[in-house]
Design a protein around this motif. Structure first.
Motif, short mmCIF file in Angstrom:
data_model
loop_
_atom_site.label_atom_id
_atom_site.label_comp_id
_atom_site.label_asym_id
_atom_site.label_seq_id
_atom_site.Cartn_x
_atom_site.Cartn_y
_atom_site.Cartn_z
N VAL A 287 4.71 10.17 3.71
CA VAL A 287 4.57 10.97 4.94
C VAL A 287 3.44 11.98 4.79
CG1 VAL A 287 5.72 12.62 6.45
CG2 VAL A 287 6.99 10.64 5.56
N GLU A 288 3.35 12.63 3.64
CA GLU A 288 2.31 13.63 3.42
C GLU A 288 0.93 12.99 3.44
OE1 GLU A 288 3.34 15.50 -0.24
OE2 GLU A 288 4.94 16.74 0.64
N ALA A 289 0.79 11.79 2.87
CA ALA A 289 -0.51 11.12 2.85
C ALA A 289 -0.95 10.72 4.25
CB ALA A 289 -0.44 9.90 1.95
N VAL A 290 0.00 10.24 5.06
CA VAL A 290 -0.33 9.84 6.43
C VAL A 290 -0.69 11.05 7.27
CG1 VAL A 290 0.61 8.87 8.55
CG2 VAL A 290 1.02 7.73 6.37
N GLU A 291 0.08 12.13 7.15
CA GLU A 291 -0.19 13.34 7.93
C GLU A 291 -1.52 13.96 7.53
OE1 GLU A 291 3.19 15.83 7.39
OE2 GLU A 291 4.39 14.77 8.92
N ALA A 292 -1.93 13.76 6.30
CA ALA A 292 -3.22 14.29 5.84
C ALA A 292 -4.38 13.39 6.27
CB ALA A 292 -3.21 14.46 4.33
N GLY A 293 -4.05 12.24 6.87
CA GLY A 293 -5.10 11.35 7.34
C GLY A 293 -5.73 10.49 6.27
N ARG A 294 -5.12 10.43 5.10
CA ARG A 294 -5.72 9.69 3.99
C ARG A 294 -5.61 8.18 4.20
NH1 ARG A 294 -2.20 12.57 -0.27
NH2 ARG A 294 -2.44 10.56 -1.34
N LEU A 295 -4.71 7.71 5.07
CA LEU A 295 -4.54 6.28 5.29
C LEU A 295 -5.06 5.82 6.65
CD1 LEU A 295 -0.95 5.74 3.82
CD2 LEU A 295 -3.15 5.52 2.67
N GLY A 296 -5.61 6.74 7.43
CA GLY A 296 -6.16 6.37 8.72
C GLY A 296 -5.08 5.98 9.72
N GLY B 273 15.45 9.12 -4.72
CA GLY B 273 16.33 8.94 -3.58
C GLY B 273 15.67 9.20 -2.24
N CYS B 274 14.35 9.29 -2.20
CA CYS B 274 13.63 9.56 -0.96
C CYS B 274 13.88 8.44 0.05
CB CYS B 274 12.14 9.70 -1.24
SG CYS B 274 11.15 10.08 0.22
N THR B 275 14.14 8.81 1.30
CA THR B 275 14.40 7.81 2.34
C THR B 275 13.12 7.37 3.04
OG1 THR B 275 14.73 9.50 4.05
CG2 THR B 275 16.67 8.81 2.76
N HIS B 276 12.03 8.13 2.89
CA HIS B 276 10.73 7.85 3.52
C HIS B 276 10.79 7.96 5.03
CE1 HIS B 276 9.90 6.47 -0.50
NE2 HIS B 276 10.72 5.44 -0.39
N LEU B 277 11.83 8.56 5.57
CA LEU B 277 11.96 8.77 7.01
C LEU B 277 11.25 10.07 7.40
CD1 LEU B 277 15.69 7.69 7.53
CD2 LEU B 277 13.62 6.37 8.02
N PRO B 278 11.03 10.31 8.70
CA PRO B 278 10.27 11.49 9.10
C PRO B 278 10.82 12.81 8.58
CG PRO B 278 10.47 9.97 10.94
CD PRO B 278 11.34 9.43 9.84
N ASP B 279 12.14 12.91 8.40
CA ASP B 279 12.73 14.17 7.93
C ASP B 279 12.91 14.23 6.42
OD1 ASP B 279 14.63 12.21 7.77
OD2 ASP B 279 16.25 13.38 8.67
N ASP C 194 0.82 -1.21 0.00
CA ASP C 194 0.00 0.00 0.00
C ASP C 194 0.85 1.26 0.00
OD1 ASP C 194 0.89 -0.83 2.45
OD2 ASP C 194 -0.74 0.07 3.58
N LEU C 195 1.95 1.24 0.74
CA LEU C 195 2.83 2.41 0.80
C LEU C 195 3.71 2.50 -0.44
CD1 LEU C 195 3.96 2.26 4.54
CD2 LEU C 195 1.93 3.33 3.54
N ASP D 277 5.30 8.58 -6.18
CA ASP D 277 5.26 10.04 -6.32
C ASP D 277 6.32 10.73 -5.47
OD1 ASP D 277 3.07 9.87 -8.05
OD2 ASP D 277 1.65 9.84 -6.37
N CYS D 278 7.19 9.95 -4.81
CA CYS D 278 8.25 10.52 -3.98
C CYS D 278 9.40 11.03 -4.85
CB CYS D 278 8.79 9.46 -3.01
SG CYS D 278 7.66 9.09 -1.64
N PRO D 279 10.17 12.01 -4.36
CA PRO D 279 11.36 12.46 -5.09
C PRO D 279 12.37 11.32 -5.22
CG PRO D 279 10.79 13.99 -3.33
CD PRO D 279 9.95 12.76 -3.12
#
Length: 350
Positions: free
Chosen positions: A322-331, A309-315, A298-299, A305-307
């Motif tokens: 990260v943007e989808a989770v913070e927007a609440g789209r994945l619950g 070399g994206c690490t997918h870490l919080p920073d 799912d992730l 759509d990530c840049p």
């Protein structure tokens, strides 16, 4: 007058008896023939399946699925001493292959492997330990309670399976003690076959149907009922079972060895289950980090759509996950999935 006389010429023939070309010498101090790195091809070797390993002796199955099928005890040839031979391997065997008591065959070659399940001591350890070869499925066994399910350990199993090209399945035991749904919600985004089992209702028919025709490695935390499940699937297995410590909530290691067992459906079809000892940790030091995201289907779709070399870490800047989770789209389930992913990725971040 010269001291050399004609009489001395007559003795020359005697000296020929002591010519050093007649002296025999050994090419090396350990034998009569020089050593060579050229090994025989063993064209007459028989191919066998490795069923078990015990203190340098290997139990292998010859002539599988024929009237002459038999188990043979074998030793490893000296040239293979640096190559681990594990359950599920297909090996070439020579020597006495009758399988009679007291006989010993010799493994001279490991056939090419289709898959290889490995683990390391921890995430930073580059030394890997080979667990099973040629498995095409993994059955992850976890208890709904007693001991409590460990979501992150299951995540690690999934990563190791996807990295090895093995299809994972999940079996939740002891569902009579707790509702498994909150735990299963952590894996809602995965295309993962799930079986639920309770003490008085083990879905043997469904699980057996999934195992037939496959080589399935069974993994799980100590105390989750893995050996109990294997004994139910293969009544002749007689794998040792234990209990969970009431104080620590941890299971006790009961199965101390990896063994391959034939599981049958009663209709003439069968598969193989490879039961492994329970573990409390599963290092991923050997895993390619690109394979970790594949365990989170799912992730992984969002990561497109990530840049680069994206690490997918919080920073990580502009991370689509990260943007989808913070927007609440994945619950909340998506937040837990991202947390698991980031915990697995963090040790590999440079």
């Amino acid at each position: 007058m010269s001291w050399w006389t004609d009489d001395d010429d007559e003795d020359d023939d005697d000296l020929d008896l002591y010519d050093e070309s007649t002296v025999r010498s050994r090419p090396n101090p350990k034998g009569n023939r020089p050593r060579t790195k050229t090994r025989p091809e063993h064209a007459d070797a028989r191919i066998a399946r490795v069923l078990g390993v015990d203190r340098g002796r290997y139990t292998v199955l010859l002539d599988e699925d024929t009237p002459d099928e038999r188990q043979v005890t074998a030793a490893r040839a000296s040239e293979l001493r640096r190559n681990p031979i594990v359950n599920g391997d297909r090996v070439a065997v020579v020597g006495d292959t009758t399988g009679e008591e007291g006989t010993l065959a010799r493994i001279v070659r490991i056939e090419p492997r289709t898959t290889l399940l490995r683990r390391s001591a921890d995430d930073t350890d580059e030394v890997e330990r080979v667990i099973v070869a040629n498995a095409d499925q993994m059955l992850i066994v976890v208890a709904a309670a007693n001991p409590e399910p460990r979501t992150r350990l299951v995540d690690r199993y999934l990563v190791a399976a996807y990295d090895a090209g093995i299809e994972p399945m999940l079996c939740v035991t002891k569902t009579d003690l707790a509702d498994p749904e909150p735990f299963l919600a952590n894996f809602a985004g995965l295309d993962l076959p799930v079986f639920t089992s309770r003490q008085d209702d083990i879905p043997l028919h469904a699980i057996t149907a999934a195992l037939v025709g496959h080589d399935t490695v069974v993994v799980g935390h100590s105390g989750v009922g893995k050996s109990t499940l294997v004994n139910a699937l293969v009544p002749s297995a007689k794998r040792a079972t234990g209990h969970v410590n009431e104080v620590t909530g941890r299971g006790r290691h009961t199965s101390s060895s990896t063994v391959s067992l034939r599981v049958e459906d009663g209709a003439g079809h069968h598969g193989w289950v490879i039961d492994t000892p329970g573990v409390r940790s599963f290092g991923l030091g050997h895993v390619n980090t690109d394979s970790i995201l594949k365990a989170f289907t799912d992730l992984a779709q969002l990561a497109e759509d990530c840049p680069r070399g994206c690490t997918h870490l919080p920073d990580a800047p502009d991370c689509a996950i990260v943007e989808a989770v913070e927007a609440g789209r994945l619950g909340e389930a998506g937040r837990a999935r991202l947390d698991s992913l980031q915990r697995l990725l963090a040790p590999f971040a440079r």
